[in-house]
Motif scaffolding. Structure first.
Motif, mmCIF file in Angstrom:
data_model
loop_
_atom_site.group_PDB
_atom_site.id
_atom_site.type_symbol
_atom_site.label_atom_id
_atom_site.label_comp_id
_atom_site.label_asym_id
_atom_site.label_seq_id
_atom_site.Cartn_x
_atom_site.Cartn_y
_atom_site.Cartn_z
ATOM 1 N N PHE A 182 -31.354 38.681 32.961
ATOM 2 C CA PHE A 182 -31.236 38.831 31.558
ATOM 3 C C PHE A 182 -31.578 37.145 31.055
ATOM 4 O O PHE A 182 -30.931 36.298 31.447
ATOM 5 N N GLU A 183 -32.594 37.059 30.104
ATOM 6 C CA GLU A 183 -32.945 35.663 29.569
ATOM 7 C C GLU A 183 -32.101 35.672 28.176
ATOM 8 O O GLU A 183 -31.930 36.660 27.490
ATOM 9 N N VAL A 184 -31.187 34.557 27.822
ATOM 10 C CA VAL A 184 -30.647 34.119 26.865
ATOM 11 C C VAL A 184 -31.257 33.025 26.141
ATOM 12 O O VAL A 184 -31.618 31.914 26.736
ATOM 13 N N LEU A 193 -28.470 34.837 32.843
ATOM 14 C CA LEU A 193 -27.237 35.296 33.034
ATOM 15 C C LEU A 193 -26.925 35.585 34.537
ATOM 16 O O LEU A 193 -27.685 36.239 35.154
ATOM 17 N N PHE A 218 -24.483 40.536 35.880
ATOM 18 C CA PHE A 218 -25.516 41.062 34.917
ATOM 19 C C PHE A 218 -26.763 41.490 35.528
ATOM 20 O O PHE A 218 -27.406 40.425 36.179
ATOM 21 N N ARG A 219 -27.473 42.412 35.711
ATOM 22 C CA ARG A 219 -28.658 42.819 36.235
ATOM 23 C C ARG A 219 -29.426 43.719 35.426
ATOM 24 O O ARG A 219 -29.196 44.672 35.028
ATOM 25 N N ALA A 220 -30.382 43.159 35.164
ATOM 26 C CA ALA A 220 -31.448 43.870 34.168
ATOM 27 C C ALA A 220 -32.320 45.036 35.055
ATOM 28 O O ALA A 220 -33.345 45.107 35.235
ATOM 29 N N PHE B 170 -22.001 42.704 26.945
ATOM 30 C CA PHE B 170 -23.304 42.813 26.069
ATOM 31 C C PHE B 170 -22.513 43.773 24.846
ATOM 32 O O PHE B 170 -22.065 44.779 25.141
ATOM 33 N N PHE B 182 -24.768 34.130 21.043
ATOM 34 C CA PHE B 182 -25.960 34.327 21.943
ATOM 35 C C PHE B 182 -26.809 35.306 21.804
ATOM 36 O O PHE B 182 -26.042 36.397 21.974
ATOM 37 N N GLU B 183 -27.825 35.366 21.591
ATOM 38 C CA GLU B 183 -28.998 36.592 21.788
ATOM 39 C C GLU B 183 -29.329 36.751 23.164
ATOM 40 O O GLU B 183 -29.873 35.640 23.821
ATOM 41 N N VAL B 184 -29.468 37.879 23.686
ATOM 42 C CA VAL B 184 -30.143 38.240 25.090
ATOM 43 C C VAL B 184 -31.315 38.974 24.865
ATOM 44 O O VAL B 184 -31.105 40.112 23.883
ATOM 45 N N ASP B 185 -32.198 38.921 25.455
ATOM 46 C CA ASP B 185 -33.302 40.054 25.643
ATOM 47 C C ASP B 185 -32.739 41.379 26.378
ATOM 48 O O ASP B 185 -32.600 40.918 27.862
ATOM 49 N N TYR B 186 -32.380 42.298 25.862
ATOM 50 C CA TYR B 186 -31.934 43.388 26.454
ATOM 51 C C TYR B 186 -32.811 44.443 26.605
ATOM 52 O O TYR B 186 -33.130 45.360 25.877
ATOM 53 N N PHE B 187 -33.646 44.361 27.691
ATOM 54 C CA PHE B 187 -34.621 45.192 27.875
ATOM 55 C C PHE B 187 -35.706 45.421 26.859
ATOM 56 O O PHE B 187 -36.136 46.508 26.345
ATOM 57 N N LEU B 193 -23.961 38.503 23.242
ATOM 58 C CA LEU B 193 -22.903 38.196 24.175
ATOM 59 C C LEU B 193 -21.472 38.118 23.455
ATOM 60 O O LEU B 193 -21.471 37.599 22.640
#
Lengths: 439, 439
Positions: A182-184, A193, A218-220, B170, B182-187, B193
């Motif tokens: 996951f990119e933040v 992450l 954390f695993r996408a 998340f 913090f913002e994450v690219d979640y799929f 976070l």
């Protein structure tokens, strides 16, 4: 259990009795319980109320001349009543002539009937209403088993001179974490992450020799399966001054036995509610080499991995031949293991790593790691990467590391196996996956 | 301590002795130690080698006719030698006539001299080389104190019927977490976070009554101060069926005493190395109301918060008047507290919340929360938000919650206060801040 200051500060009221302890109350004595209205059942002459608290259930009998309103199920209440022997009541004692005080507004009707012995709801319903469905005693039992397992994990390691660590979840490069990261947005630049505390726990072996961590990873995962989550709890262990992966496996045996012991010691009620059997961990876990495992299940010798049906067959073999629910498969092909894996000294096609199978399902992966800096440089270069990208990790090795190894146990996977849950989502408090980000 | 299977599997070698136990070895006996070359000091006729392991230090004497090469400092070694009494050696026993085996390649020279009694390095050097600088015994002591504190935290709560939980990091909306998320690219869609497990620990009070969590929290703090980190370890507690915040404070007192007790019990060596004093926690922590605190320090009565100099003055007052390092300030203005804070029943300008000061510095924030669903709807609406945005959180309250409260202790802040570190970065294993994302 109730000797805290917070309880001592309430001397003027009848002390609270936990529901499970009502059975031990002196008949005729005044008892105060607090909890949720688990079940309200109005018959013609009497209303039975079952109150639920963290310990269990207690029955309260309300008669018309008690002049008490019974709020709807799930409302929190305080009940002060008289302990009265009744062989038909749970525990043989119930509360009569009660005063019932609601502690909040009347509760809305739950999405599922929590008072039924088993919770028959579809998985999406269970998960959408997790804050409520976890209240069901059988469902809650799964988490009690998880928590007790973690307690056993820690106490085993604490007693063996391990130091608990907390490593960062923000990492600078995707390299450190592999695929599916996951990119933040980290103050305007990208961060990632951590998929595992692997690199950090190794570095900390250089400090404390023996470390463990319990924390989220954390695993996408783009896969929508019954055993993948986007976030799960990893129980990580790493220790120095091992001879090889067999020492690591010896420790893993003790840790798994400690986790099973934690369940027996701290979650006996949950075990009973679920009607499960806590696994017996043999003094020595049987070990089979990967090459022999392939031969045993009739797979071609060039197979790089074990298929699920192979693992099942091996599990049956371990039970039949060794009377063991557990089997370690060692020597997995180096080609399938991460670059920091230590090769098998007499044949570097194989590795000093292992998987632990529990009843034919993979439960833990572990092994010995490389520890010489030149081996790291070669291993990273061999996979076409620049060792400079690993500079901050590699400084631990350049400045002296012992032979070491470790393993990681996925808490949800462990709990699912122990409780027989078909899906890891059932045993994560608030699971996160490809589609789910709430509640 | 060494009775694990992993040790039992090494029956053919002399068992490993930890450095700290060399002093108890029978003179003349053969002893095996493993560790790092902490110090190598070649005199004309003899070379003194100090070996460091997780327990401490041991001295090895190498004479020319021993025919041994001593690898550079920080190289990992195994030393087999003869225990020999020498009043000048640390612990009164040293190893002589040794066989020294290097366990890795010769170590590179450390960025700082780890064998010096104190580590005199600038903070950036310490942090850039964290995997190495943590090896210094005095520096390592700070983390040993952190780990022992967490152990005391858990054992106190385990004994009081708390359940350990693991809540998701998340979260679906920034609303749940407030500013600086913090913002994450979640799929492919945004997620955030968690800044705290607040909402989840409350929901879980509805399940387990008493819960705690030890885990990372994430704050996109744009401030570059000595007490802010982008990621830190939060020790979170929440419990149901309280009367008000004073019950919560009573529990906090026991938890802080348990953490101090954990240090005394499990990190005595670290306390000695650092020369610090473990705080004494009074049986009852003195409490002052916010309004009285303002008056006491001579601040205007309309001040909405306590300034650092006010907190220092209050700390001095608590020590002078109550002989206590700790002081609780209760009743902070509702306007400065989050929406879920319970107001003070007799005067809703004030809140049923508190800060715990330790030697004049804020250490813990806690209090009673709202528990009636209608209070939540009103509080969320009052800050101009739509309660529908909080639907998944609010279902716990709609379905019955008890009066409850809790608190959160920042591990790094706690450890800094106990060890006297000026900057929280010194006591985080691998700190993360506005500028730092490695090592």
């Amino acid at each position: 259990m109730n000797s805290l200051s917070l309880e001592k500060s309430q001397p003027t009221r009848v002390e609270r009795t936990l529901c499970d302890d009502v059975s031990a109350a002196e008949p005729g004595s005044v008892v105060r319980v607090q909890g949720w209205v688990h079940r309200r059942r109005a018959l013609s002459a009497v209303t039975f109320v079952v109150v639920r608290d963290r310990s269990g259930l207690a029955q309260v009998v309300v008669r018309p001349d008690d002049g008490q309103d019974v709020p709807p199920e799930e409302t929190t209440v305080e009940v002060v009543g008289t302990a009265t022997a009744n062989p038909q009541a749970p525990g043989g004692v119930e509360l009569t002539a009660p005063t019932i005080t609601a502690l909040t507004e009347p509760a809305a009707t739950p999405p599922v009937e929590l008072w039924r012995p088993s919770l028959n709801a579809a998985l999406p319903t269970m998960l959408d209403h997790a804050p409520v469905t976890w209240r069901h005693p059988a469902r809650r039992a799964a988490w009690e088993i998880a928590a007790a397992s973690v307690r056993g994990f820690r106490s085993t390691l604490d007693a063996a001179g391990f130091t608990e660590v907390q490593t960062p979840k923000f990492v600078a490069s995707a390299t450190e974490s592999g695929a599916n990261v996951f990119e933040v947005d980290y103050f305007g630049r990208p961060a990632y992450l951590a998929q595992s505390p692997q690199f950090y726990k190794q570095q900390l072996v250089g400090v404390f020799e023996r470390v463990y961590e319990v924390g989220p990873v954390f695993r996408a995962e783009p896969h929508d399966t019954v055993r993948h989550l986007a976030e799960y709890v990893s129980l990580d262990v790493e220790l120095g001054f091992v001879r090889d992966h067999r020492d690591v496996l010896g420790l893993l045996r003790d840790v798994v036995a400690g986790m099973a012991g934690g369940i027996t010691e701290h979650a006996a009620g949950a075990v009973e509610r679920l009607g499960i059997e806590v696994p017996r961990v043999p003094d020595r876990i049987p070990v089979i080499h990967f090459a022999d495992a392939l031969a045993l299940v009739g797979a071609p010798p060039e197979e790089p991995d074990l298929a699920p049906e192979h693992e099942r067959a091996l599990g049956e073999w371990a039970l039949r031949e060794h009377g063991s629910d557990f089997l370690a498969v060692e020597g997995y092909p180096m080609a399938k293991r991460p670059f920091y894996t230590h090769p098998q000294p007499d044949d570097p096609r194989w590795s000093n790593s292992f998987d632990l199978l529990f009843r034919g399902l993979e439960l833990v992966t572990g092994g010995q790691r490389l520890h010489r800096p030149s081996d790291y440089v070669a291993a990273i270069a061999a996979q076409g990467e620049d060792p400079a990208a690993y500079a901050s990790y590699l400084q631990a090795f350049e400045h002296g590391m012992p032979p070491h190894g470790g393993f990681a146990i996925g808490l949800e996977r462990w709990t699912a196996r122990i409780t027989g849950a078909a899906n890891v989502r059932e045993v994560a408090l608030f699971p996160r996956d490809l589609h789910r980000l709430t509640p």
